[in-house]
Design an enzyme around this catalytic site. Structure first.
Site, PDB file in Angstrom:
ATOM      1  N   LYS A 197     -18.790   7.508  -1.069  1.00 48.57           N
ATOM      2  CA  LYS A 197     -17.437   6.981  -1.345  1.00 48.57           C
ATOM      3  C   LYS A 197     -16.309   7.875  -0.832  1.00 48.57           C
ATOM      4  O   LYS A 197     -15.256   7.386  -0.456  1.00 48.57           O
ATOM      5  CB  LYS A 197     -17.254   6.739  -2.846  1.00 48.57           C
ATOM      6  N   ASP A 224     -13.028  -0.678  -7.185  1.00 47.64           N
ATOM      7  CA  ASP A 224     -13.698  -0.248  -8.423  1.00 47.64           C
ATOM      8  C   ASP A 224     -12.748  -0.229  -9.616  1.00 47.64           C
ATOM      9  O   ASP A 224     -13.136  -0.576 -10.728  1.00 47.64           O
ATOM     10  CB  ASP A 224     -14.277   1.158  -8.261  1.00 47.64           C
ATOM     11  N   GLY A 264     -16.153  12.592 -11.083  1.00 52.54           N
ATOM     12  CA  GLY A 264     -16.623  12.271  -9.730  1.00 52.54           C
ATOM     13  C   GLY A 264     -15.862  11.068  -9.171  1.00 52.54           C
ATOM     14  O   GLY A 264     -14.771  10.721  -9.637  1.00 52.54           O
TER      15      GLY A 264
HETATM   16  P1  ATR Z   1     -19.869   9.170  -8.739  1.00 50.80           P
HETATM   17  O1  ATR Z   1     -19.283   8.981  -7.381  1.00 50.80           O
HETATM   18  O2  ATR Z   1     -20.803   8.081  -9.132  1.00 50.80           O
HETATM   19  O3  ATR Z   1     -18.848   9.441  -9.811  1.00 50.80           O
HETATM   20  P2  ATR Z   1     -20.448  11.962  -8.481  1.00 50.80           P
HETATM   21  O4  ATR Z   1     -19.202  12.134  -7.698  1.00 50.80           O
HETATM   22  O5  ATR Z   1     -21.689  12.658  -8.012  1.00 50.80           O
HETATM   23  O6  ATR Z   1     -20.845  10.437  -8.605  1.00 50.80           O
HETATM   24  O7  ATR Z   1     -20.130  12.375 -10.017  1.00 50.80           O
HETATM   25  C1  ATR Z   1     -21.116  12.465 -10.990  1.00 50.80           C
HETATM   26  C2  ATR Z   1     -20.485  12.929 -12.313  1.00 50.80           C
HETATM   27  O8  ATR Z   1     -21.537  13.123 -13.273  1.00 50.80           O
HETATM   28  C3  ATR Z   1     -19.729  14.239 -12.216  1.00 50.80           C
HETATM   29  O9  ATR Z   1     -18.669  14.236 -13.137  1.00 50.80           O
HETATM   30  C4  ATR Z   1     -20.815  15.242 -12.625  1.00 50.80           C
HETATM   31  O10 ATR Z   1     -20.336  16.477 -13.126  1.00 50.80           O
HETATM   32  P3  ATR Z   1     -20.022  17.707 -12.085  1.00 50.80           P
HETATM   33  O11 ATR Z   1     -18.735  17.355 -11.421  1.00 50.80           O
HETATM   34  O12 ATR Z   1     -19.922  18.901 -12.955  1.00 50.80           O
HETATM   35  O13 ATR Z   1     -21.193  17.741 -11.139  1.00 50.80           O
HETATM   36  C5  ATR Z   1     -21.490  14.464 -13.739  1.00 50.80           C
HETATM   37  N1  ATR Z   1     -22.835  14.954 -14.028  1.00 50.80           N
HETATM   38  C6  ATR Z   1     -23.965  14.721 -13.309  1.00 50.80           C
HETATM   39  N2  ATR Z   1     -25.028  15.335 -13.898  1.00 50.80           N
HETATM   40  C7  ATR Z   1     -24.549  15.968 -15.006  1.00 50.80           C
HETATM   41  C8  ATR Z   1     -25.125  16.770 -16.041  1.00 50.80           C
HETATM   42  N3  ATR Z   1     -26.437  17.053 -16.041  1.00 50.80           N
HETATM   43  N4  ATR Z   1     -24.326  17.249 -17.031  1.00 50.80           N
HETATM   44  C9  ATR Z   1     -23.000  16.961 -17.032  1.00 50.80           C
HETATM   45  N5  ATR Z   1     -22.383  16.214 -16.087  1.00 50.80           N
HETATM   46  C10 ATR Z   1     -23.142  15.724 -15.094  1.00 50.80           C
END
Ligand code: ATR
Length: 283
Positions: free
Chosen positions: A71, A108, A136
């Protein structure tokens, strides 16, 4: 170069992609509208993103949706962005224009807001503070939509605080970044709670949260739709909170994409929702 072949083509670019219910939804609409064409899942790895996007025009695609993890990554390869995609810093939909140029937009936030409003007609973004978990690409669309709807205070919690701070500085002073350790207490006084992280999605760890401080009338929503009821939604439902799952967000961002690609706004029907729901395993 103008394509004269009447076979319509669109798709969704992501990696992995086979879990996506977008093809089922768009192919349902192609059939309902008696259009000859196909919407296909395109599993594109990061190193092939530019080539795949450049190939859309010669292959005759009207456009595509963009999902995780492209994205934000697709932006440098697009010729023009809509104001909303520019503001969010993320693209969910690309239109291949007749001259071959690529226009990126983001539906979205529209899908997220429409989903909340259609399942909770009295819901208002300006009714009180909102907690959003995650910073994210999904969160960018959610926060943008909430601000457009008049949200005055969005408490934004993310595992890495810097990402929440970066989101706040690009989207506005309504967003108050808070450390992850304050997740439970951030629920005090909020009217809406949104999970935008991948926690709770099939195959991922669950979101660990204590809802004790959350008012029983606060709306709890998750942008995840596999499973339809995440552990967060189950927990909220069990204590009497109204809940909304993420399937409606997928459904409602479809019609604006069609309008750009094919000039038609298809209907989000109960029949379509049931079809998608039935295709999603119970957990
Ligand atoms: P999307 O585009 O679907 O939002 P992304 O940009 O990869 O995907 O974002 C994923 C989100 O889930 C982020 O807020 C991520 O936190 P970080 O910015 O700290 O990586 C969060 N996330 C994923 N796994 C996580 C975990 N185990 N604990 C807490 N937050 C998590």
């Amino acid at each position: 170069m103008k394509h004269t072949d009447p076979f319509l083509l669109a798709g969704v670019i992501g990696y992995p992609i086979m879990h996506s219910r977008s093809p089922m939804m768009h192919n349902y609409w192609l059939e309902k509208n008696k259009l000859v064409g196909r919407y296909v899942p395109l599993a594109i790895q990061a190193q092939h993103l530019e080539g795949a996007l450049r190939g859309l025009h010669p292959l005759g695609f009207s456009g595509c949706n963009v999902t995780i993890p492209h994205k934000q990554a697709c932006i440098p390869f697009l010729d023009e962005l809509s104001p909303s995609a520019k503001a969010m810093g993320a693209v969910s939909c690309i239109h291949v224009r007749q001259d071959g140029s690529l226009f990126g937009t983001n539906n979205d936030s529209l899908g997220f807001i429409k989903n909340l409003k259609s399942s909770n007609p009295t819901w208002r973004a300006d009714a009180g503070p909102i907690t959003v978990i995650g910073a994210g690409g999904g969160s960018r669309a959610v926060c943008y939509g909430l601000i457009q709807e008049g949200a005055k205070e969005i408490r934004l919690l993310n595992r890495s605080l810097e990402k929440a701070q970066a989101l706040a500085s690009s989207l506005g002073p309504q967003i108050k970044p808070l450390p992850w350790s304050q997740l439970n207490e951030s629920l005090n006084g909020v009217k809406t709670l949104v999970n935008t992280t991948s926690l709770g999605m099939v195959g991922q760890a669950a979101l660990e949260i204590d809802l004790s401080d959350l008012a029983k009338d606060a709306l709890v929503t998750d942008i995840i739709y596999i499973p339809l009821e995440t552990d967060l939604l189950k927990l909220a439902k069990a204590r009497g909170n109204p809940i909304t799952n993420g399937l409606g967000m997928l459904l409602h961002q479809g019609p604006p994409a069609w309008k750009i690609w094919f000039g038609i706004e298809p209907e989000v029907t109960e029949e379509l929702r049931t079809l998608l729901e039935k295709s999603i395993p119970a957990q």
